[in-house]
Design a protein around this motif. Structure first.
Motif, PDB file in Angstrom:
ATOM      1  N   ILE A 172       0.837  -1.202   0.000  1.00 25.96           N
ATOM      2  CA  ILE A 172       0.000   0.000   0.000  1.00 25.96           C
ATOM      3  C   ILE A 172       0.869   1.248   0.000  1.00 25.96           C
ATOM      4  CG2 ILE A 172      -1.695   1.315   1.330  1.00 25.96           C
ATOM      5  CD1 ILE A 172      -2.807  -1.353   2.333  1.00 25.96           C
ATOM      6  N   VAL A 173       1.866   1.265   0.860  1.00 24.76           N
ATOM      7  CA  VAL A 173       2.751   2.436   0.936  1.00 24.76           C
ATOM      8  C   VAL A 173       3.477   2.651  -0.387  1.00 24.76           C
ATOM      9  CG1 VAL A 173       4.888   3.273   1.999  1.00 24.76           C
ATOM     10  CG2 VAL A 173       3.034   2.383   3.438  1.00 24.76           C
ATOM     11  N   ASP A 174       3.950   1.584  -0.997  1.00 21.79           N
ATOM     12  CA  ASP A 174       4.768   1.704  -2.206  1.00 21.79           C
ATOM     13  C   ASP A 174       3.946   2.021  -3.449  1.00 21.79           C
ATOM     14  OD1 ASP A 174       6.823   1.046  -0.546  1.00 21.79           O
ATOM     15  OD2 ASP A 174       7.148  -0.975  -1.353  1.00 21.79           O
ATOM     16  N   HIS A 175       2.759   1.448  -3.560  1.00 22.14           N
ATOM     17  CA  HIS A 175       2.033   1.512  -4.827  1.00 22.14           C
ATOM     18  C   HIS A 175       0.665   2.186  -4.769  1.00 22.14           C
ATOM     19  CE1 HIS A 175       5.185  -0.998  -6.351  1.00 22.14           C
ATOM     20  NE2 HIS A 175       4.892  -1.968  -5.514  1.00 22.14           N
ATOM     21  N   LEU A 176       0.134   2.421  -3.577  1.00 20.05           N
ATOM     22  CA  LEU A 176      -1.196   3.018  -3.466  1.00 20.05           C
ATOM     23  C   LEU A 176      -1.154   4.352  -2.726  1.00 20.05           C
ATOM     24  CD1 LEU A 176      -3.294  -0.195  -2.687  1.00 20.05           C
ATOM     25  CD2 LEU A 176      -2.784   0.841  -4.889  1.00 20.05           C
ATOM     26  N   GLY A 177      -0.025   5.019  -2.850  1.00 21.73           N
ATOM     27  CA  GLY A 177       0.128   6.309  -2.186  1.00 21.73           C
ATOM     28  C   GLY A 177      -0.872   7.347  -2.653  1.00 21.73           C
ATOM     29  N   ALA A 178      -1.285   7.261  -3.924  1.00 23.77           N
ATOM     30  CA  ALA A 178      -2.270   8.222  -4.424  1.00 23.77           C
ATOM     31  C   ALA A 178      -3.606   8.066  -3.711  1.00 23.77           C
ATOM     32  CB  ALA A 178      -2.463   8.040  -5.929  1.00 23.77           C
ATOM     33  N   ARG A 179      -3.958   6.820  -3.367  1.00 24.69           N
ATOM     34  CA  ARG A 179      -5.211   6.589  -2.653  1.00 24.69           C
ATOM     35  C   ARG A 179      -5.121   7.112  -1.220  1.00 24.69           C
ATOM     36  NH1 ARG A 179      -9.642   6.108  -4.919  1.00 24.69           N
ATOM     37  NH2 ARG A 179      -8.584   7.872  -5.828  1.00 24.69           N
ATOM     38  N   LEU A 180      -4.021   6.829  -0.559  1.00 26.27           N
ATOM     39  CA  LEU A 180      -3.827   7.347   0.797  1.00 26.27           C
ATOM     40  C   LEU A 180      -3.850   8.866   0.801  1.00 26.27           C
ATOM     41  CD1 LEU A 180      -0.984   4.974   2.069  1.00 26.27           C
ATOM     42  CD2 LEU A 180      -3.440   4.773   2.497  1.00 26.27           C
ATOM     43  N   THR A 181      -3.204   9.454  -0.182  1.00 27.41           N
ATOM     44  CA  THR A 181      -3.156  10.914  -0.265  1.00 27.41           C
ATOM     45  C   THR A 181      -4.541  11.493  -0.526  1.00 27.41           C
ATOM     46  OG1 THR A 181      -0.884  10.823  -1.065  1.00 27.41           O
ATOM     47  CG2 THR A 181      -2.103  12.855  -1.491  1.00 27.41           C
ATOM     48  N   ALA A 182      -5.330  10.839  -1.374  1.00 27.41           N
ATOM     49  CA  ALA A 182      -6.685  11.310  -1.630  1.00 27.41           C
ATOM     50  C   ALA A 182      -7.507  11.344  -0.341  1.00 27.41           C
ATOM     51  CB  ALA A 182      -7.364  10.422  -2.663  1.00 27.41           C
ATOM     52  N   ALA A 183      -7.313  10.345   0.517  1.00 29.16           N
ATOM     53  CA  ALA A 183      -8.031  10.328   1.794  1.00 29.16           C
ATOM     54  C   ALA A 183      -7.598  11.475   2.683  1.00 29.16           C
ATOM     55  CB  ALA A 183      -7.809   8.989   2.490  1.00 29.16           C
ATOM     56  N   VAL A 184      -6.298  11.746   2.725  1.00 28.66           N
ATOM     57  CA  VAL A 184      -5.803  12.864   3.523  1.00 28.66           C
ATOM     58  C   VAL A 184      -6.335  14.184   2.974  1.00 28.66           C
ATOM     59  CG1 VAL A 184      -3.734  14.124   4.251  1.00 28.66           C
ATOM     60  CG2 VAL A 184      -3.739  11.615   4.260  1.00 28.66           C
ATOM     61  N   LEU A 185      -6.369  14.324   1.661  1.00 30.70           N
ATOM     62  CA  LEU A 185      -6.862  15.560   1.049  1.00 30.70           C
ATOM     63  C   LEU A 185      -8.357  15.758   1.304  1.00 30.70           C
ATOM     64  CD1 LEU A 185      -4.929  15.660  -2.341  1.00 30.70           C
ATOM     65  CD2 LEU A 185      -4.549  17.043  -0.294  1.00 30.70           C
ATOM     66  N   ALA A 186      -9.119  14.673   1.441  1.00 27.13           N
ATOM     67  CA  ALA A 186     -10.530  14.806   1.781  1.00 27.13           C
ATOM     68  C   ALA A 186     -10.696  15.475   3.142  1.00 27.13           C
ATOM     69  CB  ALA A 186     -11.208  13.430   1.781  1.00 27.13           C
ATOM     70  N   LEU A 187      -9.769  15.198   4.044  1.00 20.34           N
ATOM     71  CA  LEU A 187      -9.788  15.838   5.368  1.00 20.34           C
ATOM     72  C   LEU A 187      -9.306  17.275   5.297  1.00 20.34           C
ATOM     73  CD1 LEU A 187      -8.227  12.890   7.407  1.00 20.34           C
ATOM     74  CD2 LEU A 187     -10.658  13.458   7.188  1.00 20.34           C
ATOM     75  N   ALA A 188      -8.471  17.576   4.298  1.00 24.14           N
ATOM     76  CA  ALA A 188      -7.901  18.915   4.160  1.00 24.14           C
ATOM     77  C   ALA A 188      -8.819  19.884   3.437  1.00 24.14           C
ATOM     78  CB  ALA A 188      -6.566  18.827   3.421  1.00 24.14           C
ATOM     79  N   ALA A 189      -9.926  19.399   2.902  1.00 19.08           N
ATOM     80  CA  ALA A 189     -10.845  20.281   2.182  1.00 19.08           C
ATOM     81  C   ALA A 189     -11.406  21.337   3.127  1.00 19.08           C
ATOM     82  CB  ALA A 189     -11.977  19.463   1.565  1.00 19.08           C
ATOM     83  N   PRO A 190     -11.742  22.518   2.624  1.00 14.98           N
ATOM     84  CA  PRO A 190     -12.317  23.563   3.498  1.00 14.98           C
ATOM     85  C   PRO A 190     -13.560  23.063   4.213  1.00 14.98           C
ATOM     86  CG  PRO A 190     -11.712  24.488   1.356  1.00 14.98           C
ATOM     87  CD  PRO A 190     -11.557  22.999   1.234  1.00 14.98           C
ATOM     88  N   ASP A 191     -13.631  23.314   5.516  1.00 20.16           N
ATOM     89  CA  ASP A 191     -14.792  22.956   6.344  1.00 20.16           C
ATOM     90  C   ASP A 191     -15.073  21.459   6.367  1.00 20.16           C
ATOM     91  OD1 ASP A 191     -15.311  25.694   6.913  1.00 20.16           O
ATOM     92  OD2 ASP A 191     -16.341  25.891   4.992  1.00 20.16           O
ATOM     93  N   ALA A 192     -14.042  20.635   6.153  1.00 20.34           N
ATOM     94  CA  ALA A 192     -14.245  19.183   6.165  1.00 20.34           C
ATOM     95  C   ALA A 192     -14.310  18.615   7.579  1.00 20.34           C
ATOM     96  CB  ALA A 192     -13.129  18.485   5.393  1.00 20.34           C
ATOM     97  N   LEU A 193     -13.767  19.284   8.532  1.00 19.33           N
ATOM     98  CA  LEU A 193     -13.699  18.768   9.902  1.00 19.33           C
ATOM     99  C   LEU A 193     -14.828  19.353  10.746  1.00 19.33           C
ATOM    100  CD1 LEU A 193      -9.834  19.129  10.417  1.00 19.33           C
ATOM    101  CD2 LEU A 193     -11.103  17.101   9.667  1.00 19.33           C
ATOM    102  N   PRO A 194     -15.288  18.576  11.725  1.00 20.22           N
ATOM    103  CA  PRO A 194     -14.888  17.249  12.183  1.00 20.22           C
ATOM    104  C   PRO A 194     -15.217  16.155  11.162  1.00 20.22           C
ATOM    105  CG  PRO A 194     -16.092  18.426  13.905  1.00 20.22           C
ATOM    106  CD  PRO A 194     -16.286  19.190  12.633  1.00 20.22           C
ATOM    107  N   ALA A 195     -14.405  15.095  11.208  1.00 21.80           N
ATOM    108  CA  ALA A 195     -14.533  14.016  10.233  1.00 21.80           C
ATOM    109  C   ALA A 195     -14.283  12.668  10.886  1.00 21.80           C
ATOM    110  CB  ALA A 195     -13.557  14.225   9.080  1.00 21.80           C
TER     111      ALA A 195
END
Length: 606
Positions: A172-195
């Protein structure tokens, strides 16, 4: 990176900021394990019932003296078990975003039960990406990047075959980093928190995403590993059920799930962090390399952290927002009951005076303008004044578009003015048959049962023995959020003597069926006035008519129709239901205070 051996304890694991990237397996992991148990209860989010492994990641310190905010980022297993009481607690927390890391098959088996929570639901499956062929356990263990991604089932198979869950994490770390990053970016969206971030058990995929977030904001690696290890304790009481459920998903394919796969040893996440730091120099660089922007990551860091100079009293874990007591005052569902609409043909007035179509239109306009989340519109009989097909079609054309805009179903009951055949043809688009119209509708975990109490050719109502048996059979299985029972004829007396000759016959039989059931309220109409009562221990609400009202104070030998109608808001709570009459007529505003002004009043006078 494929096949690279992760650094061992004692290796240089500093990232580009000079902050230690975190220990790997060894003495530090043993120290972490010894302190995990004491950290369980403060992180538990006290839902009355619901998802497994739900906990708060707030309160963790960072290397620069700041602290992760409480009640801002939660992690969990599937939200499939979330009921109305649990949703009420999450609403009190102010939940805005749910990030679901599961693949399609998992979601189909156990969909999140978010009900009417006003949240952004983001599906970001970590495992599933386009594949070019079936992946084997050797592919996963070897980290082959040429064959695309793999599913959750394949991941579990590979781990079961190799006995090494770490190889899955490496992949996952080596090949699915884009998916992990997409999840982190979902939390970084404006007004996304609490999540809430969750997968099925809230352990592996969720653990990796949460570890990336905590590492990004500067939480020490040993603390991240401690949070990861908490899963073993949160799943301890739930592990047997979790293993059984997940095993059943795989059993058809002959793949048993070893209970050991539910373990969460701290060295497992430390290995992943070490791998990220060795390959990219740190989590921030890893996320940037997989599509994140510096601005988005900075926004997430600021939203998650409390400044270093914040008084200690403001860093304490808040207990009030997650209190089940507060949830008791938050409705799990809101219904609108409209009764006795008495719609006539376009060129007619009801009783020669009332435009019943216009009054109903006003009701619907008020509901739309209010902006309140409505779970269903419930029309409890006497829908058309003379059972006319054209009148039903007018009603349908008025109500159904509004319901569609509200995102709420329309549930109909028939009354003594209705005719079953034209009712079915004009409102339901069904065959114009004459049998009673009894039905059940589910709104998430709330059950609404509608009974036909009409007796063709008569104005009084009754329930047959067959209807009562059907109702008893249906109520034998409780609904998680309870049941609302709707019918036209009231089973309680009216203050108008003449109306009492037209009520539901033998209400004691209905009382017997409802005894001990999960029915929270009985909703009726027919009387053209609002009133409250009970049959046995079950509250009864009689809704007024939207067309006109009946006079309830006056000569006992008269039945007087008066101008002015109303409708009802029905709020369902974990412990019951409340019905509130709403007049249709416009009224003068006496005061209109905002929530801040009301809070000041309450703080002084409560």
């Amino acid at each position: 990176m494929t096949g690279q051996t992760p650094p061992t304890n004692g290796a240089d694991l500093t990232d580009t900021t000079g902050r230690p990237a975190g220990p790997t397996a060894g003495p530090v992991a043993a120290t972490i394990a010894s302190t995990v148990a004491a950290a369980v209860e403060p992180r538990r989010v006290p839902l009355p019932s619901g998802p497994i492994n739900l906990r708060d990641v707030g309160g963790y310190p960072t290397a620069d003296g700041r602290t992760v905010r409480w009640r801002t980022l939660l992690r969990s297993g599937s939200l499939h078990g979330l009921d109305g009481r649990g949703r009420a607690v999450l609403a009190q927390i102010g939940l805005r975003t749910v990030v679901d890391l599961r693949e399609d098959a998992e979601v189909t088996r156990a969909p999140d039960q978010l009900g009417r929570l006003a949240v952004e639901h983001r599906r970001i499956p970590v495992y599933t990406l386009p594949v070019t062929r079936q992946r084997t356990a050797d592919d996963v263990a070897g980290g082959s990047a040429s064959v695309g991604s793999f599913t959750a089932t394949e991941a579990i198979r590979a781990a079961s075959a190799s006995g090494d869950l770490g190889s899955i994490y490496d992949h996952i770390v080596d090949h699915l980093g884009a998916r992990l990053t997409a999840a982190v970016l979902a939390l970084a969206a404006p007004d996304a928190l609490p999540a809430i971030v969750h997968c099925s058990a809230g352990k592996d995929r969720t653990g990796l995403v949460i570890a990336l977030v905590l590492d990004l904001v500067g939480v020490p690696a040993e603390v991240i590993a401690q949070d990861f290890a908490l899963t073993s304790y949160f799943l301890r009481d739930e592990a047997a059920a979790t293993v059984q459920r997940m095993s059943s998903w795989l059993s058809a394919e002959g793949t048993p799930l070893p209970p050991a796969l539910l373990d969460s040893p701290p060295e497992l996440i430390l290995r992943s962090l070490a791998r990220i730091h060795a390959s990219h120099g740190g989590t921030r660089a890893y996320l940037l390399a997989h599509g994140a922007t510096g601005h988005a990551l900075d926004r997430l860091v600021e939203a998650l952290l409390v400044p270093a100079d914040t008084p200690a009293s403001r860093l304490e874990r808040p207990s009030v927002p997650a209190s089940p007591d507060l949830a008791a005052y938050t409705p799990t569902h809101t219904l609108i009951q409209i009764s006795d609409t008495h719609i006539v043909r376009e060129d007619e007035l009801l009783h020669g005076k009332v435009d019943s179509y216009a009054t109903l239109r006003t009701v619907l306009e008020q509901i739309e303008a209010a902006g309140t989340t409505i779970d269903a519109l419930l029309l409890t009989g006497d829908l058309a004044d003379s059972g006319d097909l054209v009148a039903y079609q007018r009603l349908r054309d008025l109500v159904e578009p509004v319901a569609a805009r509200l995102g709420a179903p329309v549930l109909y009951a028939v009354g003594n003015h209705d005719s079953r055949g034209p009712f079915r043809a004009g409102l339901l688009g069904a065959e114009p048959t004459a049998e009673p119209y009894d039905h059940v509708h589910w709104i998430d975990d709330l059950r609404v049962i509608v009974l036909d109490t009409t007796r063709p050719g008569r104005h009084s109502g009754a329930l047959s023995a067959a209807q009562l048996r059907w109702l008893a059979d249906e109520l034998a299985t409780p609904a998680a959020a309870g049941t609302v029972l709707a019918l036209h004829h009231p089973p309680v007396p009216s203050p108008i003597p003449l109306v009492n000759a037209l009520l539901l016959a033998e209400p004691e039989k209905l009382t017997d069926v409802l005894a001990g059931s999960d029915v929270k309220i009985v909703l009726a109409g027919h009387a053209h006035h609002s009133s409250a009562g009970a049959i046995g221990a079950v509250p009864v609400w009689v809704a007024g008519s939207s067309a006109y009202r009946a006079g309830t104070i006056g000569p006992t030998d008269r039945f007087t129709g008066l101008a002015g109608g109303e409708y009802t808001r029905v709020d369902v709570y974990p412990a019951g239901a409340v019905a509130t009459a709403i007049p249709i007529a416009d009224t003068e505003v006496i005061y209109d205070r905002n929530i801040e002004e009301m809070a000041k009043i309450v703080s002084v006078h409560a």
